[in-house]
Design a protein around this motif. Structure first.
Motif, PDB file in Angstrom:
ATOM      1  N   ASP A  91      -6.186   0.078  -9.724  1.00  9.45           N
ATOM      2  CA  ASP A  91      -7.477  -0.463  -9.285  1.00  9.45           C
ATOM      3  C   ASP A  91      -7.469  -1.991  -9.310  1.00  9.45           C
ATOM      4  OD1 ASP A  91      -8.384   2.152  -9.104  1.00  9.45           O
ATOM      5  OD2 ASP A  91      -9.296   2.109 -11.098  1.00  9.45           O
TER       6      ASP A  91
ATOM      7  N   THR B 107       0.831  -1.211   0.000  1.00 13.26           N
ATOM      8  CA  THR B 107       0.000   0.000   0.000  1.00 13.26           C
ATOM      9  C   THR B 107       0.861   1.254   0.000  1.00 13.26           C
ATOM     10  OG1 THR B 107      -1.742  -1.174   1.180  1.00 13.26           O
ATOM     11  CG2 THR B 107      -1.816   1.233   1.263  1.00 13.26           C
TER      12      THR B 107
ATOM     13  N   TYR C 130      -5.461  -3.207  -6.468  1.00 17.18           N
ATOM     14  CA  TYR C 130      -6.199  -2.992  -5.222  1.00 17.18           C
ATOM     15  C   TYR C 130      -7.224  -4.102  -4.999  1.00 17.18           C
ATOM     16  CZ  TYR C 130      -9.540  -0.875  -1.984  1.00 17.18           C
ATOM     17  OH  TYR C 130     -10.387  -0.634  -0.932  1.00 17.18           O
TER      18      TYR C 130
END
Length: 114
Positions: A51, A7, A54
């Motif tokens: 995305d 992250t 993620y």
């Protein structure tokens, strides 16, 4: 933990690369700069890649960072985060259409005028 490292690395790239590049893209559109659709393509592809990472990271973790209640999971987690997938996909498609049209115009045979 490893997911925290991921992250931090991902958000570092977002802050130092995608943020400034998004601002440059905005300026390019304001000024009708010839690179505006190339920049739009790059930023949209980068956002879409982030995305996918993620959602894939979250799926591999068993959705452990998401509330399992259906309204929260589908409405908040999938629905609101899905906007960050749909917008880049639409902008990516637009950039591809614009760049393909420009290339078609360049590829047309030119007739010499007398």
């Amino acid at each position: 933990s490893r997911s925290d490292d991921f992250t931090v690395a991902m958000e570092t790239v977002t802050a130092w690369a995608w943020g400034p590049l998004s601002f440059l893209t905005f300026l390019a559109f304001l000024r009708c700069h010839p690179t505006r659709y190339v920049l739009q393509l790059l930023v949209s592809l980068g956002q879409l890649y982030g995305d996918v990472l993620y959602f894939a990271t979250e799926a591999r973790a068993g959705w452990s960072h998401s509330d399992p209640r259906p309204l929260y999971f589908w409405g908040y987690f999938v629905g609101l985060n899905g906007v960050w997938v749909l917008v880049p996909v639409a902008l990516l498609a637009d950039a591809c259409r614009q760049l393909a049209a420009a290339q078609r115009a360049l590829d047309r045979p030119r007739h010499k005028g007398h």
